[in-house]
Scaffold this motif. Structure first.
Motif, PDB file in Angstrom:
ATOM      1  N   ARG A 271     -81.796   6.056 -40.970  1.00 17.31           N
ATOM      2  CA  ARG A 271     -82.174   5.377 -42.214  1.00 17.31           C
ATOM      3  C   ARG A 271     -81.460   4.033 -42.343  1.00 17.31           C
ATOM      4  O   ARG A 271     -82.039   3.053 -42.807  1.00 17.31           O
ATOM      5  CB  ARG A 271     -81.862   6.283 -43.410  1.00 17.31           C
ATOM      6  CG  ARG A 271     -82.324   5.741 -44.704  1.00 17.31           C
ATOM      7  CD  ARG A 271     -83.875   5.694 -44.767  1.00 17.31           C
ATOM      8  NE  ARG A 271     -84.249   4.924 -45.934  1.00 17.31           N
ATOM      9  CZ  ARG A 271     -84.829   3.717 -45.889  1.00 17.31           C
ATOM     10  NH1 ARG A 271     -85.116   3.155 -44.744  1.00 17.31           N
ATOM     11  NH2 ARG A 271     -85.127   3.091 -46.994  1.00 17.31           N
TER      12      ARG A 271
ATOM     13  N   HIS B  95     -70.548   5.828 -47.146  1.00 15.45           N
ATOM     14  CA  HIS B  95     -70.336   6.530 -45.875  1.00 15.45           C
ATOM     15  C   HIS B  95     -68.831   6.728 -45.753  1.00 15.45           C
ATOM     16  O   HIS B  95     -68.095   5.767 -45.492  1.00 15.45           O
ATOM     17  CB  HIS B  95     -70.868   5.706 -44.695  1.00 15.45           C
ATOM     18  CG  HIS B  95     -72.337   5.455 -44.789  1.00 15.45           C
ATOM     19  ND1 HIS B  95     -73.272   6.401 -44.464  1.00 15.45           N
ATOM     20  CD2 HIS B  95     -73.027   4.347 -45.181  1.00 15.45           C
ATOM     21  CE1 HIS B  95     -74.487   5.901 -44.640  1.00 15.45           C
ATOM     22  NE2 HIS B  95     -74.366   4.659 -45.078  1.00 15.45           N
TER      23      HIS B  95
ATOM     24  N   ALA C  54     -79.568  11.474 -39.646  1.00 11.89           N
ATOM     25  CA  ALA C  54     -80.511  10.909 -40.623  1.00 11.89           C
ATOM     26  C   ALA C  54     -79.956   9.626 -41.232  1.00 11.89           C
ATOM     27  O   ALA C  54     -80.691   8.661 -41.452  1.00 11.89           O
ATOM     28  CB  ALA C  54     -80.819  11.935 -41.710  1.00 11.89           C
ATOM     29  N   ALA C  55     -78.653   9.600 -41.492  1.00 10.79           N
ATOM     30  CA  ALA C  55     -78.026   8.406 -42.067  1.00 10.79           C
ATOM     31  C   ALA C  55     -78.103   7.229 -41.102  1.00 10.79           C
ATOM     32  O   ALA C  55     -78.393   6.097 -41.515  1.00 10.79           O
ATOM     33  CB  ALA C  55     -76.577   8.699 -42.433  1.00 10.79           C
TER      34      ALA C  55
ATOM     35  N   SER D 285     -72.723  10.499 -52.678  1.00 12.88           N
ATOM     36  CA  SER D 285     -73.793  10.100 -53.589  1.00 12.88           C
ATOM     37  C   SER D 285     -73.320   9.946 -55.033  1.00 12.88           C
ATOM     38  O   SER D 285     -74.135   9.701 -55.927  1.00 12.88           O
ATOM     39  CB  SER D 285     -74.946  11.111 -53.511  1.00 12.88           C
ATOM     40  OG  SER D 285     -74.484  12.397 -53.900  1.00 12.88           O
TER      41      SER D 285
ATOM     42  N   THR E 137     -82.223   7.222 -50.421  1.00 11.66           N
ATOM     43  CA  THR E 137     -82.203   8.688 -50.491  1.00 11.66           C
ATOM     44  C   THR E 137     -80.935   9.178 -49.806  1.00 11.66           C
ATOM     45  O   THR E 137     -80.433   8.548 -48.875  1.00 11.66           O
ATOM     46  CB  THR E 137     -83.428   9.315 -49.793  1.00 11.66           C
ATOM     47  OG1 THR E 137     -83.454   8.894 -48.440  1.00 11.66           O
ATOM     48  CG2 THR E 137     -84.728   8.928 -50.479  1.00 11.66           C
ATOM     49  N   VAL E 138     -80.434  10.299 -50.263  1.00  9.99           N
ATOM     50  CA  VAL E 138     -79.200  10.856 -49.699  1.00  9.99           C
ATOM     51  C   VAL E 138     -79.520  11.504 -48.359  1.00  9.99           C
ATOM     52  O   VAL E 138     -80.311  12.447 -48.295  1.00  9.99           O
ATOM     53  CB  VAL E 138     -78.569  11.890 -50.655  1.00  9.99           C
ATOM     54  CG1 VAL E 138     -77.344  12.536 -50.027  1.00  9.99           C
ATOM     55  CG2 VAL E 138     -78.212  11.241 -51.988  1.00  9.99           C
ATOM     56  N   PRO E 139     -78.928  11.004 -47.289  1.00 12.95           N
ATOM     57  CA  PRO E 139     -79.184  11.606 -45.971  1.00 12.95           C
ATOM     58  C   PRO E 139     -78.485  12.965 -45.872  1.00 12.95           C
ATOM     59  O   PRO E 139     -77.369  13.146 -46.359  1.00 12.95           O
ATOM     60  CB  PRO E 139     -78.584  10.602 -44.993  1.00 12.95           C
ATOM     61  CG  PRO E 139     -77.545   9.873 -45.781  1.00 12.95           C
ATOM     62  CD  PRO E 139     -78.011   9.864 -47.205  1.00 12.95           C
ATOM     63  N   GLN E 140     -79.140  13.901 -45.232  1.00  9.15           N
ATOM     64  CA  GLN E 140     -78.597  15.252 -45.105  1.00  9.15           C
ATOM     65  C   GLN E 140     -77.784  15.459 -43.836  1.00  9.15           C
ATOM     66  O   GLN E 140     -77.193  16.514 -43.638  1.00  9.15           O
ATOM     67  CB  GLN E 140     -79.734  16.279 -45.183  1.00  9.15           C
ATOM     68  CG  GLN E 140     -80.480  16.229 -46.502  1.00  9.15           C
ATOM     69  CD  GLN E 140     -79.549  16.407 -47.701  1.00  9.15           C
ATOM     70  OE1 GLN E 140     -78.786  17.356 -47.776  1.00  9.15           O
ATOM     71  NE2 GLN E 140     -79.609  15.474 -48.644  1.00  9.15           N
ATOM     72  N   SER E 141     -77.730  14.434 -42.992  1.00  6.81           N
ATOM     73  CA  SER E 141     -76.963  14.522 -41.749  1.00  6.81           C
ATOM     74  C   SER E 141     -76.584  13.118 -41.304  1.00  6.81           C
ATOM     75  O   SER E 141     -77.172  12.123 -41.759  1.00  6.81           O
ATOM     76  CB  SER E 141     -77.788  15.200 -40.653  1.00  6.81           C
ATOM     77  OG  SER E 141     -78.869  14.356 -40.269  1.00  6.81           O
TER      78      SER E 141
ATOM     79  N   HIS F 295     -69.351  12.017 -44.314  1.00  6.85           N
ATOM     80  CA  HIS F 295     -70.352  12.507 -45.266  1.00  6.85           C
ATOM     81  C   HIS F 295     -70.818  11.345 -46.130  1.00  6.85           C
ATOM     82  O   HIS F 295     -70.148  10.311 -46.214  1.00  6.85           O
ATOM     83  CB  HIS F 295     -69.846  13.689 -46.113  1.00  6.85           C
ATOM     84  CG  HIS F 295     -68.795  13.356 -47.107  1.00  6.85           C
ATOM     85  ND1 HIS F 295     -67.454  13.268 -46.801  1.00  6.85           N
ATOM     86  CD2 HIS F 295     -68.879  13.077 -48.429  1.00  6.85           C
ATOM     87  CE1 HIS F 295     -66.761  12.967 -47.880  1.00  6.85           C
ATOM     88  NE2 HIS F 295     -67.596  12.821 -48.884  1.00  6.85           N
ATOM     89  N   TYR F 296     -71.970  11.509 -46.727  1.00  2.00           N
ATOM     90  CA  TYR F 296     -72.522  10.491 -47.613  1.00  2.00           C
ATOM     91  C   TYR F 296     -72.113  10.842 -49.028  1.00  2.00           C
ATOM     92  O   TYR F 296     -72.382  11.931 -49.509  1.00  2.00           O
ATOM     93  CB  TYR F 296     -74.051  10.445 -47.484  1.00  2.00           C
ATOM     94  CG  TYR F 296     -74.668   9.284 -48.215  1.00  2.00           C
ATOM     95  CD1 TYR F 296     -74.808   8.052 -47.585  1.00  2.00           C
ATOM     96  CD2 TYR F 296     -75.113   9.407 -49.524  1.00  2.00           C
ATOM     97  CE1 TYR F 296     -75.372   6.967 -48.249  1.00  2.00           C
ATOM     98  CE2 TYR F 296     -75.676   8.338 -50.188  1.00  2.00           C
ATOM     99  CZ  TYR F 296     -75.807   7.119 -49.556  1.00  2.00           C
ATOM    100  OH  TYR F 296     -76.357   6.052 -50.221  1.00  2.00           O
TER     101      TYR F 296
END
Length: 163
Positions: free
Chosen positions: A52, A110, A48-49, A99, A41-45, A96-97
């Motif tokens: 995860r 990343h 969170a990344a 996607s 799933t795409v982390p929003q921060s 940033h991630y």
């Protein structure tokens, strides 16, 4: 003058099905520097990344991600492409991630914005510590701590007059 740190950025996935150099090619083309570590799933921060990544890949990968994200703007990065050419860059953006399917395909998700040299740097012009770091092998983002790495890299960057 404050010396900015210098990092080795191999941008090589731990997934051996991904061709060596494909992530570096994407990074140079897109003005990015990054790490692998695809997440379901795409982390929003960043927080969170990191969490995860620790769950899905492991604590060491999460720590590398934290170190990558914490590198200061302007830090120097050295990458090596599929042809064994060295490229010199400077970090200019925050983590940033990515996607995008192209990022997923080469496992360069990343990322941070990066300005790269317009042409590769001959091995004999790079600081010896850069060549030594790559000669040791490995796929990890790491700081090059040799005392000459920062001033020698900064002088080379100034000579290149990258904008």
């Amino acid at each position: 003058m404050v010396e900015l740190p210098v990092f080795r950025a191999p941008m090589r996935s731990r997934d051996d099905r991904i061709p060596a150099g494909s992530a570096v090619a994407r990074a140079l083309e897109r003005g990015l520097c990054g790490l692998g570590g695809r997440l379901d799933t795409v982390p929003q921060s960043l927080r969170a990344a990191v969490a995860r990544t620790a769950e899905a890949i492991g604590e060491r990968a999460a720590q590398r991600l934290e170190r990558f994200a914490a590198a200061p703007h302007g830090a120097f990065v050295w990458a090596k492409d599929a042809y064994d050419f060295l490229w010199l860059g400077r970090l200019t953006g925050d983590w940033h991630y990515d996607s995008d399917p192209g990022a997923w395909a080469v496992d360069l998700v990343h990322v941070r914005a990066c300005i790269w040299s317009e042409t590769p740097i001959p091995h004999d012009e790079a600081p010896p510590s850069v060549n030594a770091t790559y000669a040791r092998g490995g796929r990890n983002w790491q700081r090059i701590r040799d005392e000459r790495a920062a001033p020698d890299t900064a002088r080379l960057w100034e000579r290149l007059a990258v904008t």
